[in-house]
Each structure stands twice: as structure tokens, then as C-alpha cells.
Enzyme design. Structure first.
Site, PDB file in Angstrom:
ATOM      1  N   VAL A 125       0.664  -0.868   0.546  1.00 28.69           N
ATOM      2  CA  VAL A 125      -0.356  -0.190  -0.196  1.00 28.69           C
ATOM      3  C   VAL A 125       0.689   0.988  -0.149  1.00 28.69           C
ATOM      4  O   VAL A 125       0.466   2.420  -0.717  1.00 28.69           O
ATOM      5  CB  VAL A 125      -0.827   0.308   0.974  1.00 28.69           C
ATOM      6  CG1 VAL A 125      -1.851   1.397   1.737  1.00 28.69           C
ATOM      7  CG2 VAL A 125      -1.612  -0.717   1.524  1.00 28.69           C
ATOM      8  N   CYS A 184      -5.491  -9.410   2.043  1.00 24.59           N
ATOM      9  CA  CYS A 184      -6.802  -8.379   2.615  1.00 24.59           C
ATOM     10  C   CYS A 184      -8.025  -8.692   3.742  1.00 24.59           C
ATOM     11  O   CYS A 184      -8.237  -8.867   4.122  1.00 24.59           O
ATOM     12  CB  CYS A 184      -6.831  -7.481   1.884  1.00 24.59           C
ATOM     13  SG  CYS A 184      -5.993  -5.663   1.189  1.00 24.59           S
ATOM     14  N   PHE A 218      -8.477   0.981  -1.623  1.00 24.67           N
ATOM     15  CA  PHE A 218      -9.554  -0.029  -1.872  1.00 24.67           C
ATOM     16  C   PHE A 218      -9.010  -0.756  -3.190  1.00 24.67           C
ATOM     17  O   PHE A 218      -9.016  -0.372  -4.756  1.00 24.67           O
ATOM     18  CB  PHE A 218     -10.986   0.340  -2.439  1.00 24.67           C
ATOM     19  CG  PHE A 218     -11.716   1.041  -1.585  1.00 24.67           C
ATOM     20  CD1 PHE A 218     -12.352   0.114  -0.474  1.00 24.67           C
ATOM     21  CD2 PHE A 218     -12.650   2.641  -0.704  1.00 24.67           C
ATOM     22  CE1 PHE A 218     -13.124   0.729   0.817  1.00 24.67           C
ATOM     23  CE2 PHE A 218     -12.552   3.275  -0.316  1.00 24.67           C
ATOM     24  CZ  PHE A 218     -12.927   2.397   1.141  1.00 24.67           C
ATOM     25  N   LEU A 219      -7.322  -0.758  -3.065  1.00 28.55           N
ATOM     26  CA  LEU A 219      -6.646  -1.072  -4.605  1.00 28.55           C
ATOM     27  C   LEU A 219      -6.965  -2.874  -4.068  1.00 28.55           C
ATOM     28  O   LEU A 219      -6.560  -3.445  -3.414  1.00 28.55           O
ATOM     29  CB  LEU A 219      -5.607  -0.964  -3.650  1.00 28.55           C
ATOM     30  CG  LEU A 219      -4.836   0.901  -3.631  1.00 28.55           C
ATOM     31  CD1 LEU A 219      -3.766   0.877  -3.654  1.00 28.55           C
ATOM     32  CD2 LEU A 219      -5.362   1.664  -4.860  1.00 28.55           C
ATOM     33  N   GLY A 245     -14.164 -21.331  -6.713  1.00 31.15           N
ATOM     34  CA  GLY A 245     -13.149 -21.415  -7.981  1.00 31.15           C
ATOM     35  C   GLY A 245     -12.756 -22.307  -6.169  1.00 31.15           C
ATOM     36  O   GLY A 245     -13.708 -22.437  -5.394  1.00 31.15           O
ATOM     37  N   ARG A 299      -0.136 -14.583   0.289  1.00 31.35           N
ATOM     38  CA  ARG A 299      -0.018 -14.599   1.849  1.00 31.35           C
ATOM     39  C   ARG A 299      -1.645 -15.575   1.521  1.00 31.35           C
ATOM     40  O   ARG A 299      -2.844 -15.047   0.515  1.00 31.35           O
ATOM     41  CB  ARG A 299      -0.029 -13.043   2.302  1.00 31.35           C
ATOM     42  CG  ARG A 299       1.043 -12.582   2.572  1.00 31.35           C
ATOM     43  CD  ARG A 299       1.601 -11.201   3.193  1.00 31.35           C
ATOM     44  NE  ARG A 299       0.561  -9.965   1.935  1.00 31.35           N
ATOM     45  CZ  ARG A 299       0.650  -9.491   2.496  1.00 31.35           C
ATOM     46  NH1 ARG A 299       0.698  -8.217   3.453  1.00 31.35           N
ATOM     47  NH2 ARG A 299       0.333  -8.039   1.230  1.00 31.35           N
TER      48      ARG A 299
END
Length: 444
Positions: free
Chosen positions: A11, A261, A150-151, A254, A329
Site C-alpha cells: 500500500v 486483505c 480500495f486497491l 474457485g 499470503r
């Protein structure tokens, strides 16, 4: 404007680079001397499409610089962004030690009015704690603002430069004016800057990510039903996604969500709810569904090989939690690797960007291939864990030549079942019927 960004993780680096791209003077601060030296020398430390070009340009133009000195970074800054880690603690709550530690240091360094911005995802009430930590040693005017990011990893530069909305939680008109001027170049197309109180802004980020995680887990539950009822989850997805009230995005089934996040934010919101005496039942179910979904392919694999995976060799395409990132992660691939190794299997993996991160984590527990076809050589089956574009239209002749068996377990539904059946593959995916050649699978 003169801006400081404290923290050069995902970020922080995107934030600092994109603000520099619009003409601001940005100094990024990090305690990791090695990382700062690399960044200062033009060596980018994360993979994010489109970021390196902006990073190098602004470094060259001297609008973007890096330092290990918090004092050097913030002494002239009008706005200070805190883009620091907030990892989950053992109880699931966000650990604020880095954020509050820097806030305490800022109180000792600040000499004039500044806007301190929580860019990290933090629980409701964090801005008040940051304000209190600064105010212990600084008696002048300052504001603490919540400006959640909000990436989406993989398209973060586009998300930052062309946001669909900017959320700003501020308690003073002065802070709102400063933040409005900063973001004006990013919202010229008319997308809104939404001003609100600080607590609502803090909750907005958690609510957004938790809702998206809920959509994913809901579709994975529908996929489970489809497999049991003989329906096709892709048809169901298209049928409900055309409803404007539901929308098309985040409806792809999936093997679960991962990344930095969704898992952390859902867990933190549940913990915050518990702290105020509320049982957030939906999100508890979302987490439970997702944990199980990460291993959705394992029973299918074990069933095909008659519960004996010892000595079996598997090619694994995809290690990152999603395409266009090197972030591993909470990646579902790691969970599958762990279970396959426990069962005595051998895994050879390929990922366009995440191999080095997995090698640093797992070492030589698995094998690594230079390209997607090399890892197929002599494998009993192919497993697909990440939907990289290069996996969508592979050379099936190369796959057939390299694999011992024409067997694919696809956790991302990359191929059409009828088409792959015609190629003679045994193919299991998520929420769809098994594609099996009429004459069965023959070993080489």
C-alpha cells in the site's frame, strides 16, 4: 504538496508512487535499511503491473525519495500517510503496535499543523488512539484522518489513479479541505469524494472487503450444490450476475480467497463485533466456508488415485493467491501443497511471479520449474491453483506429451468441460460435472 508515506509495503509504495505521479513531493519512510537502499537505487521491491514505470520516472524526476529517518521524512510534510502493517493477532484482532508506535514518534517530532492519515486498514476507533498517542507530546493543532485504500492487487495503479470513489473520514473542515485538494486530480471524471465521520470511514473498508468475501464464499457454496445436484455453476453465475442488484463481479467459484486483505479484514471485523457483544454469524460462516474451500480439490484428487498419493508426482500451476501479483499470503496453493506433501506426494510448481516468495518460505520441500511446461514432465496430474492468463490457452499437445496421465484438477475453472473432454482429458473443476473420456484415462 509535500507528502510523507510511512511504510513501503504494498500500500505504501503504490500510494507514494501515485501521489508523486501527480506532481507531489513524496518522501517514503521505512525502518528496513536494505529495502530503502534498493528503492533508492531504482530496484522495486514488489510486483505490481504498471508500477515500476511510474516508480522509475518519479525517482528520476526527484519527486519520489526514500529514507530510514522518520524525522527527515515528515519534517516538511503537510500530510503524513501511515501505511503500516496491521497483522492479525492470535485472537484475530488487528495489531496496532506499528501504527501507534509511529504515532508516538510523530508526537515528539511534529512542530506545526499536519494531517496524519490512517491509510492502513484499522479497526474502528484507531484514529482516536493515534490522536491520543500524538497528543501526549505534541500540543499544537493537527488532525487525524481515515482514508481507507480500495486497491486490488494486480490493478492497483489503475485503481489508485482512477478510483471509483475516495472515502475520507475527517472531523474538521481544515482536514477535509487539505484532503480534497490532494485528491482533486484523481476524481476529475466525476467519481465522488465521500466525506464522512472518522469511525464510519474506518468501518467502510472492513464492510467492503467482508461483503466481497461473502459473495465469493456464497458462490463457492453454490458450486458445492451444483456438484451434488448436477447443475453447472458457470450457468448459475451468469444467470444471477445479469441481475443489476447482484452484479457480475466476485461471483466466480474457485478454491477460496487469500491475500493480505480479505482473510485479515473479515477476521478483524468479526473480532471487533465480538468485542462489542455482537455475534456476526454471516462472517463466521464465510471464514469457515473459505477454509474448507481451499482444499476442495483434495478429495477429488484422492478419489481419482484411490486414496494413495504416496510417490505420486503433481504439477502445480499457480502459487500466488491471485494472478498479476507475487503475493502468496493465505494462498490456497500453499494449503494444497501442505496436504499433498503430508500424503507423500511430490510437487513441482510454476508461477510467473511468486516462485521466489514460495522458495523463501518452503525451500526445497517442493520442486520449482522455469516455465509452465517443464513442471509437467512425468507428472501424474496437473493441478491449477491460480488463473494466470498464460494458463488459459495452453499448448495442450505439450501437456499431453509431458504428463504421464491426461488428468487435470482445475481450481479456477479455466477450461470448458466439453472442449477438454474432446481432447481426451479427465478433468475435474469446481461446481461443474466431471469431464471424462468415454474410454477412460490411460497411463502412458
Amino acid at each position: 504538496m509535500k507528502i510523507a508515506v510511512v511504510g513501503t509495503g504494498y500500500v505504501g509504495l503504490v500510494t507514494g508512487t501515485c501521489f508523486a505521479e501527480t506532481g507531489n513531493d513524496v518522501t517514503c519512510v521505512d525502518i528496513d535499511k536494505s529495502k530503502v537502499e534498493k528503492l533508492s537505487a531504482g530496484q522495486i521491491t514488489i510486483y505490481e503491473p504498471g508500477l515500476e514505470k511510474l516508480f522509475l520516472r518519479n525517482l528520476k524526476e526527484e519527486r519520489l525519495r526514500f529514507t530510514t529517518s522518520l524525522y527527515e521524512g515528515v519534517k516538511e510534510a503537510e500530510i503524513i500517510f501511515l501505511a503500516l502493517p496491521t497483522p492479525p493477532g492470535e485472537d484475530g484482532s488487528a495489531d496496532l503496535k506499528y501504527v501507534l508506535g509511529v504515532a508516538k514518534d510523530l508526537g515528539e517530532l511534529m512542530t506545526d499543523y499536519k494531517v496524519v492519515v490512517d491509510k492502513s486498514t484499522v479497526p474502528v476507533g484507531t484514529a482516536e488512539k493515534v490522536h491520543a498517542a500524538i497528543a501526549k507530546t505534541f500540543v499544537g493543532d493537527f488532525d487525524v484522518v481515515s482514508n481507507p485504500e480500495f486497491l486490488r492487487e494486480g490493478v492497483a495503479v489503475e485503481d489508485f489513479m482512477k478510483p471509483d470513489r475516495v472515502v475520507i473520514g475527517a472531523s474538521s473542515e481544515r482536514a477535509r479541505k487539505v484532503m480534497g485538494e490532494l485528491y482533486a486530480p484523481f476524481v476529475r471524471s466525476g467519481n465522488p469524494i465521500i466525506y464522512m465521520d472518522v469511525r464510519s470511514a474506518e468501518l467502510t473498508k472492513y464492510a467492503a472487503n467482508s461483503f466481497l468475501a461473502t459473495k465469493i464464499s456464497f458462490m463457492n457454496e453454490i458450486a458445492q450444490l451444483c456438484e451434488r445436484l448436477g447443475a453447472d455453476v458457470d450457468m448459475v453465475r451468469r444467470g444471477i450476475g445479469s441481475d443489476d442488484r447482484i452484479g457480475k463481479r466476485f461471483l466466480f467459484p474457485g478454491i477460496g480467497y487469500g491475500g493480505s486483505c480479505f482473510p485479515k479484514d473479515v477476521q478483524a471485523l468479526v473480532r471487533s463485533s465480538t468485542e462489542v457483544g455482537y455475534d456476526f454469524q454471516i462472517l463466521n460462516a464465510v471464514m469457515d466456508v473459505n477454509e474448507k474451500q481451499k482444499l476442495h480439490l483434495l478429495p477429488k484428487i484422492k478419489r481419482f488415485f484411490k486414496n494413495d498419493l504416496k510417490g505420486k508426482r503433481f504439477a502445480l500451476w499457480g502459487l500466488a493467491f491471485k494472478p498479476n501479483t507475487d503475493d502468496i499470503r493465505e494462498a490456497p496453493a500453499l494449503y494444497m501443497i501442505d496436504e499433498l506433501l503430508k500424503a507423500g506426494a511430490v510437487v513441482c510448481a510454476y508461477d510467473p511471479e511468486a516462485v521466489n516468495n514460495v522458495r523463501a518460505l518452503l525451500g526445497n520441500k517442493i520442486e520449482y520449474a522455469e516455465n509452465q511446461y517443464d513442471c509437467l514432465e512425468g507428472a501424474d496430474a496437473l493441478i491449477i491453483a491460480t488463473e494466470w492468463n498464460e494458463f488459459r490457452t495452453p499448448n495442450f499437445l505439450k501437456i499431453v506429451t509431458a504428463l504421464k496421465n491426461k488428468v487435470i484438477f482445475d481450481g479456477r475453472n479455466l477450461f470448458e468441460t466439453d472442449a477438454i473432454k474432446e481432447l481426451g482429458f479427465y478433468y475435474e473443476s469446481v461446481g461443474r460435472a466431471v469431464a471424462e473420456p468415454a474410454n477412460g484415462v490411460k497411463n502412458k
